[in-house]
Design a protein around this motif. Structure first.
Motif, PDB file in Angstrom:
ATOM      1  N   SER A 181      39.093  53.972  80.731  1.00 15.23           N
ATOM      2  CA  SER A 181      38.995  52.782  79.877  1.00 15.23           C
ATOM      3  C   SER A 181      37.678  52.050  80.083  1.00 15.23           C
ATOM      4  CB  SER A 181      40.161  51.840  80.149  1.00 15.23           C
ATOM      5  OG  SER A 181      40.173  51.460  81.509  1.00 15.23           O
ATOM      6  N   TYR A 211      35.483  53.818  74.828  1.00 15.06           N
ATOM      7  CA  TYR A 211      35.990  53.015  73.710  1.00 15.06           C
ATOM      8  C   TYR A 211      35.166  53.287  72.460  1.00 15.06           C
ATOM      9  CZ  TYR A 211      36.407  48.622  70.992  1.00 15.06           C
ATOM     10  OH  TYR A 211      36.564  47.675  70.000  1.00 15.06           O
ATOM     11  N   TRP A 262      42.526  56.654  76.038  1.00 14.89           N
ATOM     12  CA  TRP A 262      41.357  57.329  75.469  1.00 14.89           C
ATOM     13  C   TRP A 262      41.071  58.647  76.168  1.00 14.89           C
ATOM     14  CZ3 TRP A 262      38.646  52.043  76.235  1.00 14.89           C
ATOM     15  CH2 TRP A 262      39.032  51.176  75.216  1.00 14.89           C
TER      16      TRP A 262
END
Length: 871
Positions: A465, A470, A509
């Protein structure tokens, strides 16, 4: 980050009157499922609503993951705090400053009551609003408890105080947090029964006796009470999980700020480093500065690290004089070190070329390339350099800092036990030999009439993260498997499942990357083994290797690995927006606006120019991010703040008095900057102050990052403005842990983003743009990091927001946006149209970005196979 309440906490100010007397309220109010019912059952409901989460990390700043809401309403007759009798001052700001002084000296038990009293005194004097905020006093109060492993005591103290003041809802909330952390806490369980009117042993308890017992509990957990000045271990016997984690970072430092005569510069430096690693930035700065001065300014790394901390903490001096001097120190030290330690070999032999890890261009047709050597690194780390506004003619110094790091990176990686281990034979890998191998493979493929995809590797410690993932994890969905075979080499840890579940709301992610790439290599075992990692990557026959960390993650990245040349083509992309300074990195991904050819001397790499902005961003294809709207969702008067509801003027940076306590007017315009403070400087802040002064009833909304810097920043502001009311219009919000909520706040809180210079907003800028928030940026810089927003505005058709002329033009553009409503609506509408257009606008079109990126990799590979020098 430290323990925080759940994201459901929302800022809310209101007056509460009990028996015709106002009472001070320090209350986080739950946006949902609030319960005014007390006792154990009410506490349990509050516990379920709060969803307490612990995420601890040893970083250089403390950030609370929650937004704490403070209700400051005290009447003059009510005693502020009947047990903090040693504190006699009724001046909130003086009390607050004394708390800061004691905190910086690590006198946490003594500092806590000053911070608490500053909270209570806040509304006694309206002038306090321009000097400090309740948040700025309340958060250090909690940190005092965390520092001595007594965080639960802090929560329980607030709970008891709340009940004593008649604030039952707040008391229930903090009692819930106490029992969530320690379900068997004796005093917590006792308080739980008392507030329901039942004592464990005696049944029904009269109100007076109940209040007396609550006071006893409060006093038992008051860390400033002399009776309680013993260790948390003695009181509770077992350290709680998170407190145990933090205890390893507690620093014993008996050295006073003045008494350094018995300590050598080196000892002070080592002590400063310990403080720095523990996140004690104020003490770290003091010790680094003492080390610097005591060495006669010869221990330059101490001097430059002190400067770096001062930029983080906005310790700029009166009217920025100290900052100006600090920048001279950075320039003078780096220039002197370049003269002493930098040398160039203009005619290297083949062995020198291979040892330096140079690419095929240095071997082609016997054409050599000069090799840059550094005897030692510069005292300024290259990542520190990003935010320093050096004069344009000194921009080359940033390249020098990167060069020195790159030159010695691999040697440092072999340093252990006070010696540099020998480098194994056969390393770095021979680029010429690799080319022969791949040329033979290419010829064989041509003979068979086939074209196999090239193997492309991404290496980083940030496949979790982090901001780079992102922005970029969606890239991997759109690579053409017939053209490239994607390998990911991940050095970092996966995120904690509870973090994914609670904070990220199930979005992972890293897992998305795993699900989309051809090969995901979890190579955590090579975290401290750059030689083993280079061999592993090389064994996978990676043809193009892309590095995502640069120097942005010192201590986590694969230091020295790229210097061993595991791949014939090596590329820097995305995370570290400056030259690597490494001659073993062939290309950097950029664009013609960010890195015009006339600035190529600032780079050691050649350029891969992408059209439509070089920066990867997946906003338009992430379901978690909502596109902006031309119209704001209406907000009812007096309604609580809610993401996506109301105009920025209505939400007013979440402040109950956005224009000052005495103003009854409405906010006209909201400027924002959500970058960390180290990206800003006195010149930028003076520009923002001028903008506020020229746009009546406008406000500035900033991110408190780090919160410790706010007192210094407020002092600079008060010293710089002609009218104190201007300082009343600057407000701070806390970090929002969930990235999707953090992005959504831009639309709810900002009309226009004022960019930082020379270190632009990068992730924050993309968040703002996709929220329909235009960015005004200076376009007169040379640094890569200073031109990101300039390039964005060019692609988006918003060149009018680029201040090519520098500071004055930057201010004028921002002022016009705040005073010319028609022009602002035109600019905002044009930006939002790019976010909503079908087909996707090139700026937001991720598949198009990947196709262009892929083409750049192919061109670099074909250039290599054909034997042409790097272009």
């Amino acid at each position: 980050s430290i323990l925080g309440l759940s994201r459901q906490m929302s800022l809310k100010f209101r007056t509460r009157t009990t028996n015709n007397s106002s009472t001070l309220v320090v209350t986080p109010s739950l946006a949902r499922n609030r319960s005014a019912r007390l006792g154990p059952s009410g506490v349990r409901r509050q516990m379920r609503a709060a969803g307490f989460l612990a995420v601890a990390s040893a970083v250089q700043v403390w950030i609370l993951t929650c937004t704490l809401y403070i209700f400051a309403l005290a009447n003059d007759d009510q005693p502020l705090s009947d047990h903090y009798t040693p504190i006699n001052s009724n001046d909130g700001y003086s009390t607050f400053k004394e708390g800061l002084r004691l905190f910086q000296l690590e006198e946490f038990r003594d500092a806590a009551p000053f911070f608490w009293r500053a909270v209570l005194l806040y509304d006694k004097d309206p002038s306090n609003a321009g000097l400090y905020s309740v948040d700025e006093a309340f958060l250090p109060f909690l940190k005092c408890h965390m520092k001595i492993d007594a965080f639960t005591d802090g929560l329980l103290f607030i709970a008891a105080e709340s009940y004593l003041r008649g604030q039952e809802e707040m008391g229930a909330t903090y009692l819930a947090q106490t029992l969530e952390r320690d379900a068997n806490n004796h005093y917590g369980l006792t308080l739980s029964r008392l507030v329901d009117g039942v004592d464990m042993s005696s049944g029904s308890v009269p109100n007076a006796r109940r209040l007396t017992k609550i006071k006893e509990i409060r006093d038992r957990v008051d860390i400033s009470n002399p009776v309680n000045k013993k260790s948390h271990l003695e009181k509770h016997q077992v350290i709680e999980t998170v407190d145990d984690f933090w205890s390893q970072f507690m620093v014993e430092d008996s050295t006073s700020s003045d008494d350094v005569t018995d300590h050598s510069p080196e000892e002070l430096y080592n002590l400063a480093t310990t403080h720095f690693n523990a996140g004690n930035l104020v003490l770290a700065e003091q010790r680094f500065e003492q080390s610097c001065v005591k060495s006669g300014y010869k221990l330059s790394v101490a001097c430059t690290t002190a400067v770096y901390i001062r930029t983080n903490l906005c310790m700029w001096g009166r009217r920025g004089s100290r900052f100006d001097n600090d920048m001279k120190i950075i320039a003078q030290v780096t220039e002197a070190e370049a003269k002493m330690y930098r040398s160039i070999e203009s005619k290297p032999d083949p062995d020198q070329i291979r040892d330096a890890g140079l690419g095929h261009h240095a071997l082609h047709n016997g054409r050599g390339r000069s090799i840059i050597y550094w005897q030692r690194g510069t005292s300024v780390h290259p990542h520190m350099m990003l935010g320093y506004p050096l004069p344009l003619e000194q921009s080359i110094l940033k390249r020098y800092a990167a060069e020195s790091m790159a030159s010695l990176d691999e040697i440092r990686a072999r340093f252990a036990d006070n010696r540099v281990a020998d480098r194994p034979s056969g390393l770095p890998y021979d680029v010429g030999a690799m080319r022969e191998k791949f040329v033979d493979q290419h010829s064989e493929q041509l003979a068979r009439g086939v074209s196999e995809p090239i193997k492309v590797g991404f290496v980083a410690c940030s496949f979790n993260s982090k901001a780079v993932l992102y922005l970029s994890h969606d890239m991997f969905r759109f690579f053409d498997p017939e053209v490239v075979e994607i390998h990911v080499f991940s050095l970092g840890q996966p995120d904690n499942p509870l973090f994914i579940k609670n904070t990220m709301r199930g979005v992972d992610w890293r897992q998305r990357v795993i699900d989309t790439v051809d090969h995901f290599h979890d190579v955590r075992q090579f975290h401290n083994d750059h030689i083993g990692l280079a061999r592993y990557i090389h064994s996978n026959s990676i043809q193009v290797l892309i590095e995502w960390d640069g120097y942005a993650r010192q201590g986590e990245r694969a230091a020295g690995m790229m210097a061993l040349r595991p791949s014939p083509i090596q590329i820097l992309h995305q995370e570290f927006l400056m030259t690597s300074g490494a001659q073993y990195i062939d290309y950097i991904v950029t664009d013609k606006t960010v890195s015009p050819i006339q600035l190529e001397e600032l780079y050691t790499e050649k350029f891969i120019y992408l059209p439509h902005h070089f920066f990867s961003k997946g906003h338009a294809v992430q379901n978690e991010l909502l596109p902006p709207s031309h119209e704001y969702a209406p907000r009812q008067a007096q309604a609580e703040f809610q993401l996506g509801v109301g105009t920025p003027q209505q939400n007013a940076c979440l402040s109950p008095t956005p224009l000052g306590a005495s103003s009854g007017e409405e906010v006209s315009f909201v400027y924002c900057n959500f970058n960390k403070f180290l990206k800003n400087n006195p010149k930028t802040m003076r520009s923002w102050l001028r903008i506020l002064e020229e746009v009546p009833n406008s406000i500035l909304c900033l991110l408190e990052f780090p919160a410790e810097a706010i007192p210094n920043l407020r002092e600079f502001i008060l010293d710089s403005v002609q009218n104190k009311s201007t300082s009343d219009r600057i407000h701070f919000i806390s970090w929002e842990k969930n990235p999707f909520d953090h992005q959504a706040r831009s639309s709810s809180l900002c009309n226009v983003m004022l960019d930082s210079h020379p270190y632009n907003g990068h992730t924050t800028a993309q968040d703002a743009l996709y929220a329909g928030v235009p960015i005004v940026t200076r376009s007169d810089g040379k640094d890569m990091a200073s031109r990101v927003s300039t390039s964005a505005n060019v692609v988006l058709g918003l060149e009018a927001l680029n201040a090519v002329g520098g500071t004055s033009e930057y201010e004028d553009i921002a002022i016009r946006l705040g005073t010319d409503s028609a022009w602002f609506r035109f600019i905002r509408g044009k930006l939002i149209d790019t976010c909503l257009s079908l087909p996707m606008h090139p700026y937001w079109d991720v598949p198009r970005y990947v196709r262009n990126f892929q083409t750049g990799l192919l061109l670099a590979w074909q250039n290599f196979i054909s034997g042409n020098p790097t272009e």
